[in-house]
Every structure is written in C-alpha cells, then in structure tokens.
Scaffold this motif. Sequence first.
Motif, PDB file in Angstrom:
ATOM      1  N   LEU A 160       0.823  -1.199   0.000  1.00 17.76           N
ATOM      2  CA  LEU A 160       0.000   0.000   0.000  1.00 17.76           C
ATOM      3  C   LEU A 160       0.864   1.258   0.000  1.00 17.76           C
ATOM      4  CD1 LEU A 160      -2.899   1.029   0.039  1.00 17.76           C
ATOM      5  CD2 LEU A 160      -2.790   1.013   2.526  1.00 17.76           C
ATOM      6  N   ILE A 161       1.939   1.256   0.771  1.00 20.63           N
ATOM      7  CA  ILE A 161       2.852   2.401   0.803  1.00 20.63           C
ATOM      8  C   ILE A 161       3.514   2.602  -0.557  1.00 20.63           C
ATOM      9  CG2 ILE A 161       5.048   3.210   1.779  1.00 20.63           C
ATOM     10  CD1 ILE A 161       4.087   1.975   4.456  1.00 20.63           C
ATOM     11  N   VAL A 162       3.973   1.513  -1.173  1.00 21.39           N
ATOM     12  CA  VAL A 162       4.596   1.615  -2.497  1.00 21.39           C
ATOM     13  C   VAL A 162       3.583   2.107  -3.522  1.00 21.39           C
ATOM     14  CG1 VAL A 162       5.623   0.256  -4.364  1.00 21.39           C
ATOM     15  CG2 VAL A 162       6.394  -0.077  -2.030  1.00 21.39           C
ATOM     16  N   PHE A 163       2.357   1.605  -3.442  1.00 19.69           N
ATOM     17  CA  PHE A 163       1.320   2.023  -4.370  1.00 19.69           C
ATOM     18  C   PHE A 163       1.027   3.518  -4.247  1.00 19.69           C
ATOM     19  CE2 PHE A 163      -3.223   2.631  -5.353  1.00 19.69           C
ATOM     20  CZ  PHE A 163      -3.210   2.256  -6.688  1.00 19.69           C
ATOM     21  N   ILE A 164       0.855   3.983  -3.014  1.00 19.26           N
ATOM     22  CA  ILE A 164       0.570   5.407  -2.797  1.00 19.26           C
ATOM     23  C   ILE A 164       1.736   6.268  -3.249  1.00 19.26           C
ATOM     24  CG2 ILE A 164       0.196   7.143  -0.997  1.00 19.26           C
ATOM     25  CD1 ILE A 164      -1.498   5.033   0.473  1.00 19.26           C
ATOM     26  N   ASN A 165       2.963   5.841  -2.963  1.00 16.35           N
ATOM     27  CA  ASN A 165       4.150   6.593  -3.387  1.00 16.35           C
ATOM     28  C   ASN A 165       4.227   6.667  -4.908  1.00 16.35           C
ATOM     29  OD1 ASN A 165       6.547   8.015  -3.124  1.00 16.35           O
ATOM     30  ND2 ASN A 165       7.779   6.151  -3.129  1.00 16.35           N
ATOM     31  N   ASN A 166       3.997   5.568  -5.602  1.00 13.01           N
ATOM     32  CA  ASN A 166       4.022   5.581  -7.063  1.00 13.01           C
ATOM     33  C   ASN A 166       2.898   6.427  -7.642  1.00 13.01           C
ATOM     34  OD1 ASN A 166       6.319   4.080  -7.808  1.00 13.01           O
ATOM     35  ND2 ASN A 166       5.278   2.189  -7.231  1.00 13.01           N
TER      36      ASN A 166
ATOM     37  N   GLY B 122       3.736   9.585  -9.775  1.00 11.64           N
ATOM     38  CA  GLY B 122       3.217   9.517 -11.136  1.00 11.64           C
ATOM     39  C   GLY B 122       2.407  10.743 -11.501  1.00 11.64           C
ATOM     40  N   VAL B 123       1.574  11.216 -10.591  1.00 12.64           N
ATOM     41  CA  VAL B 123       0.783  12.413 -10.854  1.00 12.64           C
ATOM     42  C   VAL B 123       1.699  13.632 -10.949  1.00 12.64           C
ATOM     43  CG1 VAL B 123      -0.955  13.943  -9.849  1.00 12.64           C
ATOM     44  CG2 VAL B 123      -1.322  11.481  -9.864  1.00 12.64           C
TER      45      VAL B 123
ATOM     46  N   ASN C  20       6.663   4.864 -12.912  1.00  8.41           N
ATOM     47  CA  ASN C  20       5.657   5.038 -11.875  1.00  8.41           C
ATOM     48  C   ASN C  20       4.373   4.291 -12.196  1.00  8.41           C
ATOM     49  OD1 ASN C  20       7.068   8.142 -11.764  1.00  8.41           O
ATOM     50  ND2 ASN C  20       6.913   6.950  -9.888  1.00  8.41           N
ATOM     51  N   LEU C  21       4.007   4.246 -13.442  1.00  6.70           N
ATOM     52  CA  LEU C  21       2.798   3.539 -13.843  1.00  6.70           C
ATOM     53  C   LEU C  21       2.938   2.037 -13.632  1.00  6.70           C
ATOM     54  CD1 LEU C  21      -0.006   3.908 -15.022  1.00  6.70           C
ATOM     55  CD2 LEU C  21       0.981   3.628 -17.287  1.00  6.70           C
ATOM     56  N   VAL C  22       4.069   1.489 -14.063  1.00 10.74           N
ATOM     57  CA  VAL C  22       4.313   0.048 -13.881  1.00 10.74           C
ATOM     58  C   VAL C  22       4.419  -0.283 -12.394  1.00 10.74           C
ATOM     59  CG1 VAL C  22       5.968  -1.801 -14.293  1.00 10.74           C
ATOM     60  CG2 VAL C  22       5.379  -0.238 -16.144  1.00 10.74           C
ATOM     61  N   GLY C  23       5.111   0.553 -11.632  1.00 13.94           N
ATOM     62  CA  GLY C  23       5.233   0.323 -10.182  1.00 13.94           C
ATOM     63  C   GLY C  23       3.899   0.368  -9.479  1.00 13.94           C
ATOM     64  N   ALA C  24       3.032   1.295  -9.879  1.00 15.94           N
ATOM     65  CA  ALA C  24       1.707   1.394  -9.267  1.00 15.94           C
ATOM     66  C   ALA C  24       0.861   0.173  -9.603  1.00 15.94           C
ATOM     67  CB  ALA C  24       1.007   2.671  -9.730  1.00 15.94           C
TER      68      ALA C  24
END
Length: 98
Positions: free
Chosen positions: A27-33, A37-38, A46-50
Amino acid sequence: MGFVFALFYPFLIIIYALLAGALFASLIVFINNMRNGVANKWPAKNLVGAIIAGIIFVMALTTTMIVIYHTTGVFSMDNSPNNSSSVDAAIALMAMNL
C-alpha cells in the motif's frame, strides 16, 4: 484440541504479521508511485510500479481474508455445534421425551 491450537497459535501470529506487512508495504509503495506519477505526468516507471504494487496489494488482501476465514471462522454462517458429544446428548434427550 486445545493442545494442538496452543502449538499452532504462534504460527498464526507469524502468518498474520507477514500478511499485514505485505499489505502495508504494498500500500505504501502504491501510494508513493501514484503520488510520483501524478507529479511527473505518469512516466512509465511510476505507472508500472503502481500497477505491480496494486496487484500485490489485492493478492495480499485476498490471502489475508482467506487465512482469517479458515483459521477463525469469523465469517462462518454455520450455527451447528462443533462438539459431537453435545449433539449426541441432545438427540438422546429428544428421544427420551418422545
């Protein structure tokens, strides 16, 4: 039954801790990406990481729910007693009343 549960209980705590760690980390990695990304107009990393972090989060959440369902019976809708001796006693009492 209690002895087996006492031996299995520390493993349940470890499993729950690992699943919670996977949930929070993904969840932390997702929010960070998502935030990066934005801010950077969605570069590919960032898109692939998210996407990968989101998939891992969904898998960890699903696994957590399955483990909780099978170990605790919290979501069980079965109202029948688990102790077979009490069921046998109740059947015997009903047979005596008839």
